[in-house]
Write a protein that holds these residues in place. Structure first.
Motif, short mmCIF file in Angstrom:
data_model
loop_
_atom_site.label_atom_id
_atom_site.label_comp_id
_atom_site.label_asym_id
_atom_site.label_seq_id
_atom_site.Cartn_x
_atom_site.Cartn_y
_atom_site.Cartn_z
N LEU A 66 0.82 -1.22 0.00
CA LEU A 66 0.00 0.00 0.00
C LEU A 66 0.85 1.27 0.00
N VAL A 67 2.13 1.10 0.27
CA VAL A 67 2.99 2.24 0.49
C VAL A 67 4.12 2.24 -0.54
N GLY A 68 4.65 3.41 -0.86
CA GLY A 68 5.81 3.51 -1.76
C GLY A 68 6.95 2.65 -1.24
N TYR A 96 10.04 8.98 13.05
CA TYR A 96 9.16 9.66 12.11
C TYR A 96 9.47 9.16 10.71
N THR A 97 8.48 8.61 10.03
CA THR A 97 8.66 8.14 8.65
C THR A 97 8.05 9.22 7.75
N HIS A 98 8.93 9.94 7.04
CA HIS A 98 8.48 11.17 6.38
C HIS A 98 7.72 10.99 5.07
N ASP A 99 7.86 9.86 4.43
CA ASP A 99 7.30 9.74 3.08
C ASP A 99 6.19 8.70 2.94
N VAL A 100 5.58 8.29 4.05
CA VAL A 100 4.47 7.34 3.94
C VAL A 100 3.16 8.13 4.00
N PRO A 101 2.07 7.54 3.52
CA PRO A 101 0.79 8.25 3.60
C PRO A 101 0.45 8.62 5.05
N TYR A 102 -0.16 9.75 5.25
CA TYR A 102 -0.56 10.24 6.59
C TYR A 102 0.61 10.43 7.54
N HIS A 103 1.82 10.64 6.97
CA HIS A 103 3.02 10.75 7.82
C HIS A 103 2.93 11.93 8.79
N TYR A 105 0.45 12.63 10.58
CA TYR A 105 -0.47 12.30 11.67
C TYR A 105 0.16 11.49 12.80
N PHE A 106 1.18 10.70 12.45
CA PHE A 106 1.64 9.74 13.47
C PHE A 106 3.16 9.58 13.49
N TYR A 107 3.63 9.02 14.59
CA TYR A 107 5.01 8.57 14.69
C TYR A 107 5.02 7.34 15.58
N THR A 108 6.15 6.69 15.65
CA THR A 108 6.25 5.47 16.45
C THR A 108 7.15 5.72 17.64
N PHE A 109 6.73 5.22 18.78
CA PHE A 109 7.51 5.34 20.00
C PHE A 109 8.00 3.95 20.39
N ASN A 110 9.32 3.79 20.48
CA ASN A 110 9.89 2.50 20.91
C ASN A 110 10.66 2.70 22.20
N ARG A 111 10.42 1.86 23.18
CA ARG A 111 11.20 1.91 24.42
C ARG A 111 11.99 0.62 24.58
N PHE A 143 -6.51 2.22 10.06
CA PHE A 143 -5.69 1.85 8.91
C PHE A 143 -4.20 2.07 9.21
N ILE A 144 -3.88 3.21 9.76
CA ILE A 144 -2.49 3.53 10.12
C ILE A 144 -2.00 2.55 11.18
N THR A 145 -2.81 2.38 12.23
CA THR A 145 -2.41 1.53 13.35
C THR A 145 -2.16 0.09 12.88
N ASN A 147 -1.50 -1.08 9.87
CA ASN A 147 -0.33 -1.19 8.99
C ASN A 147 0.98 -0.97 9.72
N SER A 148 0.95 -0.14 10.73
CA SER A 148 2.16 0.09 11.52
C SER A 148 2.49 -1.16 12.34
N TRP A 149 1.49 -1.73 13.01
CA TRP A 149 1.74 -2.93 13.83
C TRP A 149 2.34 -4.05 13.01
N SER A 150 1.83 -4.28 11.81
CA SER A 150 2.34 -5.41 11.05
C SER A 150 3.81 -5.18 10.65
N GLY A 151 4.14 -3.93 10.27
CA GLY A 151 5.52 -3.63 9.93
C GLY A 151 6.44 -3.73 11.13
N LEU A 152 5.96 -3.25 12.28
CA LEU A 152 6.77 -3.27 13.50
C LEU A 152 6.99 -4.68 14.01
N ASP A 154 7.05 -7.43 12.28
CA ASP A 154 8.01 -8.07 11.39
C ASP A 154 9.44 -7.63 11.72
N TYR A 155 9.60 -6.33 11.93
CA TYR A 155 10.92 -5.77 12.23
C TYR A 155 11.48 -6.32 13.54
N PHE A 156 10.68 -6.29 14.60
CA PHE A 156 11.21 -6.71 15.90
C PHE A 156 11.35 -8.22 16.01
C1 YK8 Z 1 13.36 1.77 13.26
C2 YK8 Z 1 5.96 2.41 11.41
C3 YK8 Z 1 5.01 2.50 10.22
C4 YK8 Z 1 5.85 2.11 8.98
C5 YK8 Z 1 4.97 1.54 7.84
C6 YK8 Z 1 4.04 2.67 7.41
C7 YK8 Z 1 2.68 2.28 7.11
C8 YK8 Z 1 1.92 3.49 6.65
C9 YK8 Z 1 0.48 3.37 6.96
C10 YK8 Z 1 -0.36 3.85 5.81
C11 YK8 Z 1 5.73 1.05 6.64
C12 YK8 Z 1 13.48 1.12 11.89
C13 YK8 Z 1 7.02 1.31 9.56
C14 YK8 Z 1 6.64 -0.10 9.96
C15 YK8 Z 1 8.31 1.29 8.76
C16 YK8 Z 1 9.51 0.80 9.55
C17 YK8 Z 1 9.75 1.60 10.86
C18 YK8 Z 1 10.93 1.03 11.73
C19 YK8 Z 1 10.81 -0.50 11.85
C20 YK8 Z 1 -0.72 2.73 4.86
C21 YK8 Z 1 -1.54 4.53 6.39
C22 YK8 Z 1 12.25 1.42 11.05
C23 YK8 Z 1 12.11 1.30 13.97
C24 YK8 Z 1 10.92 1.58 13.11
C25 YK8 Z 1 9.94 2.35 13.58
C26 YK8 Z 1 8.68 2.62 12.85
C27 YK8 Z 1 8.45 1.67 11.68
C28 YK8 Z 1 7.33 2.19 10.79
O1 YK8 Z 1 14.52 1.48 14.05
O2 YK8 Z 1 4.21 0.44 8.31
#
Ligand code: YK8
Length: 177
Positions: A66-68, A96-103, A105-111, A143-145, A147-152, A154-156
């Protein structure tokens, strides 16, 4: 928020901190595997409250269809002042992910909490939350939440796997562990 990693590793708290928060071979390889490129970091610098701060910038590769394919990102890390060397470390990271849709509106907090268990053991906990700077429409928010959870996740999960690999390498052959 969610707790993505919560596990005891057979390495010292110092070692874990060094792997994750210095320019270690481990983190360089991990970034390469995640196709995170062009990483730059300011050095750790003390702020007014006595905590240490640094800012990372990099480009991430995204697999979500869904994202670039790429996004630039800025990550502000705070190493809390009550982190005692050789004992416990607490690092908060705002990403902060600067180039995703709705960027905007949100950021991710990791502790990241690294807790000393014994001389050669520590517990790593990674807690993650999706934070909103402004309230989007309900559907957009879920939608944001989602999609963010699934990416996070996978990453962790990948990070945990690689840390277990590293632990195995450290404990084999080392002898004095
Ligand atoms: C860091 C959080 C959201 C983003 C992504 C955006 C979806 C956009 C939603 C639309 C792709 C390394 C993530 C997961 C990209 C990766 C980021 C990482 C894992 C469709 C509405 C990058 C930790 C980190 C924090 C936030 C992650 C993004 O060390 O879904």
């Amino acid at each position: 928020g969610r707790l993505y990693v919560n596990r005891v590793f057979h390495m010292s708290a110092d070692k874990m901190f060094e792997l994750l928060f210095s320019d270690s071979l481990f983190i360089r390889r991990f970034m390469e595997a995640r196709k995170i490129t062009g990483a730059t970091s300011t050095p750790w610098q003390r702020d007014g409250s006595g905590s240490l701060k640094r800012t990372l910038k990099y480009t991430i590769t995204i697999t979500n269809p869904l994202v670039g394919k790429f996004s630039t990102a800025t990550e502000m890390q705070t190493l809390h002042k009550d982190s005692h060397e050789g004992q416990n470390y607490m690092v908060d990271a705002e990403v902060y992910t600067h180039d995703v849709p709705y960027h905007d509106y949100f950021y991710t907090f990791n502790r990241f909490c690294i807790i000393r268990n014994s001389k050669h053991k520590c517990r790593l906990r990674v807690y993650t939350d999706v934070k909103y700077k402004k309230q989007p429409w309900g559907l957009v928010k879920s939608f944001i939440t989602k999609n963010s959870w699934s990416g996070l996740e996978d990453y962790f999960r990948h990070l945990e796997t690689e840390l277990l690999e590293e632990e195995a390498e450290l404990t084999s052959g080392g002898g004095d562990s």
